[in-house]
Enzyme design. Structure first.
Site, PDB file in Angstrom:
ATOM      1  N   HIS A   1      -7.268   4.232   6.444  1.00  0.00           N
ATOM      2  CA  HIS A   1      -6.601   3.737   5.234  1.00  0.00           C
ATOM      3  C   HIS A   1      -6.114   4.911   4.382  1.00  0.00           C
ATOM      4  CE1 HIS A   1      -5.542   0.938   2.080  1.00  0.00           C
ATOM      5  NE2 HIS A   1      -6.421   1.439   1.230  1.00  0.00           N
TER       6      HIS A   1
ATOM      7  N   MET B   1      -0.505  -6.152   7.804  1.00  0.00           N
ATOM      8  CA  MET B   1      -1.394  -7.263   7.422  1.00  0.00           C
ATOM      9  C   MET B   1      -0.876  -8.050   6.210  1.00  0.00           C
ATOM     10  SD  MET B   1      -4.961  -5.223   7.967  1.00  0.00           S
ATOM     11  CE  MET B   1      -5.155  -4.110   9.361  1.00  0.00           C
ATOM     12  N   SER B   2       0.435  -8.083   6.032  1.00  0.00           N
ATOM     13  CA  SER B   2       0.958  -8.782   4.845  1.00  0.00           C
ATOM     14  C   SER B   2       2.336  -9.366   5.122  1.00  0.00           C
ATOM     15  CB  SER B   2       1.046  -7.804   3.674  1.00  0.00           C
ATOM     16  OG  SER B   2       2.043  -6.827   3.928  1.00  0.00           O
TER      17      SER B   2
ATOM     18  N   ASN C   1       1.815   5.148   9.937  1.00  0.00           N
ATOM     19  CA  ASN C   1       1.054   5.704  11.071  1.00  0.00           C
ATOM     20  C   ASN C   1       1.624   5.132  12.364  1.00  0.00           C
ATOM     21  OD1 ASN C   1      -0.471   3.223   9.791  1.00  0.00           O
ATOM     22  ND2 ASN C   1      -0.922   3.193  11.980  1.00  0.00           N
TER      23      ASN C   1
ATOM     24  N   ALA D   1       3.143  -1.290   4.015  1.00  0.00           N
ATOM     25  CA  ALA D   1       2.824  -0.153   4.876  1.00  0.00           C
ATOM     26  C   ALA D   1       2.508  -0.758   6.243  1.00  0.00           C
ATOM     27  CB  ALA D   1       1.592   0.560   4.341  1.00  0.00           C
TER      28      ALA D   1
ATOM     29  N   ARG E   1      -1.139  -6.814  -3.984  1.00  0.00           N
ATOM     30  CA  ARG E   1      -1.056  -8.187  -3.497  1.00  0.00           C
ATOM     31  C   ARG E   1      -2.416  -8.596  -2.944  1.00  0.00           C
ATOM     32  NH1 ARG E   1       2.605  -5.895   0.743  1.00  0.00           N
ATOM     33  NH2 ARG E   1       4.169  -7.487   0.456  1.00  0.00           N
ATOM     34  N   THR E   2      -2.567  -9.887  -2.707  1.00  0.00           N
ATOM     35  CA  THR E   2      -3.772 -10.391  -2.035  1.00  0.00           C
ATOM     36  C   THR E   2      -3.440 -10.561  -0.552  1.00  0.00           C
ATOM     37  OG1 THR E   2      -4.440 -11.527  -4.045  1.00  0.00           O
ATOM     38  CG2 THR E   2      -5.431 -12.305  -2.004  1.00  0.00           C
ATOM     39  N   HIS E   3      -4.376 -10.192   0.302  1.00  0.00           N
ATOM     40  CA  HIS E   3      -4.170 -10.277   1.753  1.00  0.00           C
ATOM     41  C   HIS E   3      -5.006 -11.402   2.365  1.00  0.00           C
ATOM     42  CE1 HIS E   3      -3.006  -6.142   0.759  1.00  0.00           C
ATOM     43  NE2 HIS E   3      -2.223  -6.194   1.812  1.00  0.00           N
TER      44      HIS E   3
ATOM     45  N   HIS F   1      -4.395  -1.183  -4.148  1.00  0.00           N
ATOM     46  CA  HIS F   1      -3.668  -2.419  -4.425  1.00  0.00           C
ATOM     47  C   HIS F   1      -3.917  -2.744  -5.889  1.00  0.00           C
ATOM     48  CE1 HIS F   1      -2.675  -3.322  -0.208  1.00  0.00           C
ATOM     49  NE2 HIS F   1      -3.824  -2.754   0.048  1.00  0.00           N
TER      50      HIS F   1
ATOM     51  N   SER G   1       0.849  -1.201   0.000  1.00  0.00           N
ATOM     52  CA  SER G   1       0.000   0.000   0.000  1.00  0.00           C
ATOM     53  C   SER G   1       0.875   1.239   0.000  1.00  0.00           C
ATOM     54  CB  SER G   1      -0.860   0.100   1.259  1.00  0.00           C
ATOM     55  OG  SER G   1      -1.465  -1.101   1.551  1.00  0.00           O
TER      56      SER G   1
ATOM     57  N   TYR H   1      -6.842 -11.213   4.908  1.00  0.00           N
ATOM     58  CA  TYR H   1      -8.167 -10.734   5.350  1.00  0.00           C
ATOM     59  C   TYR H   1      -9.212 -10.752   4.246  1.00  0.00           C
ATOM     60  CZ  TYR H   1      -6.509  -6.225   3.424  1.00  0.00           C
ATOM     61  OH  TYR H   1      -6.019  -5.251   2.609  1.00  0.00           O
ATOM     62  N   GLU H   2      -8.786 -10.978   2.985  1.00  0.00           N
ATOM     63  CA  GLU H   2      -9.762 -11.044   1.899  1.00  0.00           C
ATOM     64  C   GLU H   2     -10.561 -12.351   1.949  1.00  0.00           C
ATOM     65  OE1 GLU H   2      -8.173  -9.631  -1.977  1.00  0.00           O
ATOM     66  OE2 GLU H   2      -6.565  -8.766  -0.788  1.00  0.00           O
TER      67      GLU H   2
HETATM   68  N1  HPA Z   1      -1.859  -1.877  11.713  1.00  0.00           N
HETATM   69  C1  HPA Z   1      -1.974  -2.885  10.818  1.00  0.00           C
HETATM   70  N2  HPA Z   1      -1.722  -2.750   9.539  1.00  0.00           N
HETATM   71  C2  HPA Z   1      -1.358  -1.532   9.094  1.00  0.00           C
HETATM   72  C3  HPA Z   1      -1.238  -0.437   9.953  1.00  0.00           C
HETATM   73  C4  HPA Z   1      -1.494  -0.627  11.336  1.00  0.00           C
HETATM   74  O1  HPA Z   1      -1.404   0.310  12.162  1.00  0.00           O
HETATM   75  N3  HPA Z   1      -0.854   0.623   9.189  1.00  0.00           N
HETATM   76  C5  HPA Z   1      -0.738   0.181   7.913  1.00  0.00           C
HETATM   77  N4  HPA Z   1      -1.042  -1.136   7.851  1.00  0.00           N
END
Ligand code: HPA
Length: 272
Positions: A247, A211-212, A235, A124, A92-94, A68, A36, A96-97
């Site tokens: 996001h 998450m990846s 963040n 990210a 990419r595919t995550h 994505h 991301s 959580y999908e």
């Molecule tokens: N947590 C999980 N995944 C993320 C975050 C986060 O704070 N920021 C970007 N991807």
């Protein structure tokens, strides 16, 4: 037709053959997965020789998340030891999908079957470590998986001691000695963590959360590739500053850091 779920490796071999056909390149050397906000960083790689949608290649599902991209590009990069064929995945595919792990790791398996000996995974993430600033890239030194799942099935007892290649991390730090290293946590998502969960993760020794990356690193390493992981802190993790997470904020921090990330990637590729 091979099927991704019943024959993931066979499907990766078929996907690699299709990429060789579309690019006219018998093999690629290095793969990059752009997370991301990382897409603008590809500008520093120059002009791609080929670009196609992931859906043109066997086994790839259509992308579902904004930001994505779902594209694959082939680049020719002048390296220290000759031309490097780089295969770049935009998106990419995550996990959580909800499609399982096979589509999550299909890109890196395809890359390794296409010849890639090095896989660079970017993402990210939230900064758990209070010393990290938004917009800072951090090299992944190690990971903690909080998803209780693995892309490997069966008695594949792979050693993960040097999963994030020390050799490549040293090479990268030689290019930029201001880079920190940290421990990345794979969180399933799609909800961000709670502040209490971030406290728990910090106590466990984590610096970064996202998450990846982790399933892809394991799958690439299991097939014999060397892995480099680079996280961009987009963040502060939940509860660190009290700010809410979004996001949009993640994508904007990515865009703002794109120039620096692109230069870093271009320098790294030349050394590989
Ligand atoms: N947590 C999980 N995944 C993320 C975050 C986060 O704070 N920021 C970007 N991807």
């Amino acid at each position: 037709m091979t099927d991704l779920y019943s024959d993931p490796i066979g499907t990766a071999v078929a996907a690699a053959a299709k990429i060789a056909e579309l690019t006219g390149k018998e093999k690629h050397d290095v793969a990059l997965v752009m997370g991301s906000g990382w897409m603008p960083a590809t500008d520093a790689l120059g002009k791609a020789t080929h670009e196609f949608a992931v859906t043109d290649i066997p086994g790839f599902p259509a992308p579902t998340v904004v930001g994505h991209g779902g594209l694959i590009r082939s680049y020719e990069i002048a390296g220290a030891n000759g031309t490097i064929n780089a295969l770049v995945f935009l998106g990419r595919t995550h996990l959580y999908e909800g499609k399982g792990l096979e589509p999550v790791v299909h890109g890196v398996r395809t890359a390794v079957k296409a010849g890639c000996k090095v896989v660079v995974l970017t993402n990210a993430c939230g900064g758990i470590n209070r010393e990290y600033k938004v917009g800072q890239p951090v090299l992944i030194r190690d990971h903690i998986s909080m998803t209780a799942t693995s892309p490997l099935i069966g008695a594949d007892f792979v050693d993960l001691t040097d999963l994030y290649s020390k050799r490549i991390r040293e090479l990268v730090k030689h290019e930029d000695d201001s880079l920190s290293e940290g421990v990345y946590v794979h969180w399933r998502g799609p909800a961000y963590e709670t502040p209490a969960e971030i406290n728990m993760l910090r106590i466990m020794g984590a610096d970064l959360v996202g998450m990846s990356t982790v399933p892809e690193a394991i799958a690439a390493h299991a097939l014999g590739a060397e892995v480099l992981g680079i996280s961009l802190v987009t963040n502060a993790a939940a509860g660190v500053t009290g700010e809410k997470l979004s996001h949009t904020e993640v994508m904007e921090a990515g865009k703002a850091a794109a120039g620096r990330m692109g230069e870093l990637l271009a320098k790294v590729l030349k050394q590989l």
